[in-house]
Motif scaffolding. Structure first.
Motif, short mmCIF file in Angstrom:
data_model
loop_
_atom_site.label_atom_id
_atom_site.label_comp_id
_atom_site.label_asym_id
_atom_site.label_seq_id
_atom_site.Cartn_x
_atom_site.Cartn_y
_atom_site.Cartn_z
N VAL A 177 6.80 6.86 2.38
CA VAL A 177 6.64 6.66 3.82
C VAL A 177 6.28 5.20 4.04
N CYS A 178 7.00 4.53 4.94
CA CYS A 178 6.79 3.10 5.19
C CYS A 178 6.18 2.88 6.57
N ARG A 209 0.83 -1.21 0.00
CA ARG A 209 0.00 0.00 0.00
C ARG A 209 0.86 1.26 0.00
N ASP A 210 1.99 1.21 0.71
CA ASP A 210 2.89 2.36 0.71
C ASP A 210 3.59 2.50 -0.63
N ALA A 211 3.97 1.37 -1.23
CA ALA A 211 4.57 1.42 -2.56
C ALA A 211 3.58 1.97 -3.57
N ALA A 212 2.32 1.55 -3.48
CA ALA A 212 1.30 2.03 -4.41
C ALA A 212 1.06 3.53 -4.25
N ALA A 213 1.01 4.00 -3.01
CA ALA A 213 0.82 5.44 -2.78
C ALA A 213 1.97 6.23 -3.39
N PHE A 214 3.17 5.70 -3.29
CA PHE A 214 4.34 6.38 -3.86
C PHE A 214 4.29 6.36 -5.38
N VAL A 215 3.88 5.24 -5.97
CA VAL A 215 3.75 5.17 -7.42
C VAL A 215 2.72 6.17 -7.93
N VAL A 216 1.62 6.32 -7.20
CA VAL A 216 0.61 7.30 -7.62
C VAL A 216 1.17 8.72 -7.47
N ASP A 217 1.96 8.96 -6.43
CA ASP A 217 2.64 10.26 -6.31
C ASP A 217 3.46 10.54 -7.58
N LEU A 218 4.20 9.54 -8.02
CA LEU A 218 5.03 9.71 -9.22
C LEU A 218 4.16 9.91 -10.45
N ALA A 219 3.04 9.19 -10.51
CA ALA A 219 2.13 9.37 -11.64
C ALA A 219 1.56 10.78 -11.68
N ASN A 246 14.63 3.82 -6.27
CA ASN A 246 14.49 2.53 -5.59
C ASN A 246 13.36 2.61 -4.57
N VAL A 247 12.42 1.69 -4.66
CA VAL A 247 11.30 1.67 -3.71
C VAL A 247 11.60 0.61 -2.66
N VAL A 248 12.38 1.00 -1.66
CA VAL A 248 12.75 0.14 -0.55
C VAL A 248 12.65 0.95 0.74
N ALA A 249 12.44 0.25 1.84
CA ALA A 249 12.43 0.92 3.13
C ALA A 249 13.85 1.31 3.52
N PRO A 250 13.99 2.34 4.33
CA PRO A 250 15.34 2.71 4.77
C PRO A 250 15.96 1.60 5.61
N GLN A 251 17.27 1.48 5.56
CA GLN A 251 17.94 0.47 6.38
C GLN A 251 17.67 0.77 7.84
N GLY A 252 17.36 -0.28 8.58
CA GLY A 252 16.99 -0.10 9.97
C GLY A 252 15.48 -0.07 10.18
N HIS A 253 14.71 -0.09 9.07
CA HIS A 253 13.25 -0.07 9.19
C HIS A 253 12.75 -1.27 9.98
N THR A 254 13.35 -2.43 9.73
CA THR A 254 13.03 -3.61 10.53
C THR A 254 14.20 -4.57 10.43
N PRO A 258 4.98 0.73 9.94
CA PRO A 258 5.69 -0.29 10.71
C PRO A 258 5.40 -1.69 10.19
N VAL A 259 6.40 -2.56 10.22
CA VAL A 259 6.21 -3.92 9.73
C VAL A 259 5.18 -4.66 10.56
N THR A 260 5.02 -4.30 11.83
CA THR A 260 4.00 -4.95 12.66
C THR A 260 2.60 -4.73 12.08
N GLN A 261 2.36 -3.56 11.49
CA GLN A 261 1.05 -3.29 10.89
C GLN A 261 0.86 -4.12 9.62
N THR A 262 1.92 -4.22 8.81
CA THR A 262 1.84 -5.05 7.61
C THR A 262 1.54 -6.49 7.97
#
Length: 337
Positions: free
Chosen positions: A283-284, A195-205, A214-222, A286-290
């Motif tokens: 914006v990513c 869902r976060d990746a999709a929101a970002f893709v729509v931002d780009l659109a 690169n669509v990746v979470a920052p290092q240390g995200h989990t 928390p992995v607990t929510q995913t």
């Protein structure tokens, strides 16, 4: 804004359609209709992009402000879409992959890292997925006359995940008992909720940023530990994580990336630079929510069309048990004992 999504019923494509509709955009999807998962509110055009003549139906549904292409992985098919749509669309957002980088997963990656060699006119063959995606990028660079944005996601997780990485771990935790946990517990992971990746893709659109990115979470995200602990907690079973180091798993012949999903000791696997994506607004959550939302969806009984790679994921319970007993120094009782 009028948006055309090529293949808009699959994982990321569907999430892009849902997000674009939520923002009030006029969305059309072009797909074969084989999954039976059209998104309510989107106009549907049927066709197979590998049959280039079918693209005329998508062209006729235009004009569009932007096309989002999360399903292209054959260079000649992507080039055909670009040629067909060029006069009817202003902006092209192409979803590639970090696997298109020549050095991934063996070394750290930025958007400036070299891509695999693959000609832009490849129709099919034995080339790996990442090579084909690199060829698609080259095909678009040559064929698309307007604005082109390339996004390169890493691992995407979340509701409706077809490949089954996170669902496998959740089902494994559901069985409980001792669970083989792979590698370094504090290994930093970079998955992104779809869902976060999709929101970002729509931002780009919408033109808020340009690629490649690169669509990746920052290092240390989990970390691997936090991910697996979240899986164990949400299923509410008595699962005990037993950590086996990388060298023990490699020596035992455990297949990286698949038998224990998301485990790979190569140093560049989770060393993808996320600076541009963060600066552009990714914006990513928390992995607990995913994890919790994915488990809730799995328990709801909803189904998705299986990805062809789903069967690759997961270690056989007998093999897992044998590895754990060997690591813990236990001896299986023989006959008569």
């Amino acid at each position: 804004m009028r948006v055309l999504v090529l293949g808009g019923t699959w994982f990321l494509g569907r999430a892009v359609v849902v997000e674009a509709l939520r923002r009030g955009h006029d969305v059309t999807t072009f797909n074969r209709g084989k999954t039976g998962q059209d998104v309510p509110g989107a106009q549907v055009v049927r066709g197979d992009r590998s049959r280039h003549g079918d693209l005329a139906a998508a062209v006729a549904a235009g004009p569009f402000d932007v096309v989002v292409d999360p399903s292209g992985y054959v260079p000649v098919d992507v080039a055909a879409a670009a040629h067909a749509l060029a006069a009817r669309v202003g902006r092209y957002v192409f979803v590639s992959t970090v696997d298109a980088y020549e050095d991934w997963p063996h070394a750290p990656i930025t958007e400036r890292s070299p891509l695999h060699e693959c000609p832009p006119d490849v129709a099919w063959g034995s080339l790996p997925y990442g090579h084909l995606k690199a060829g698609c990028e080259r095909a678009l660079a040559a064929a698309w006359p307007g604005e082109l944005v390339v996004v390169r996601p890493g691992v995407l997780l979340g509701v409706r995940e077809p490949k089954g990485r996170l669902p496998w771990w959740l089902r494994r935790m559901e069985r409980g008992g001792r669970v083989l946990a792979p590698g370094e517990p504090e290994r930093r992971l970079q998955p992104v909720d779809v869902r976060d990746a999709a929101a970002f893709v729509v931002d780009l659109a919408e033109g808020r940023a340009d690629g490649p990115v690169n669509v990746v979470a920052p290092q240390g995200h989990t970390t691997m530990r936090r991910l697996l602990q979240a899986c164990a907690a949400v299923v509410e079973r008595n699962a005990e994580l037993v950590w086996l180091p990388d060298d023990a798993l490699v020596a035992a012949g455990v297949r990286e990336w698949t038998e224990l999903p998301m485990w790979r000791p190569a140093p560049g696997t989770w060393a993808v630079d996320a600076t541009r994506a963060r600066a552009a607004g990714l914006v990513c959550r928390p992995v607990t929510q995913t994890v919790a939302d994915t488990w809730r969806w799995m328990k709801s009984g909803q189904q998705v069309a299986e990805h062809w790679r789903t069967a690759e994921h997961g270690i056989d319970p007998a093999k897992e048990g044998e590895l754990l007993r060997s690591w813990l120094g236990e001896v299986r009782p023989g006959p008569g004992r």
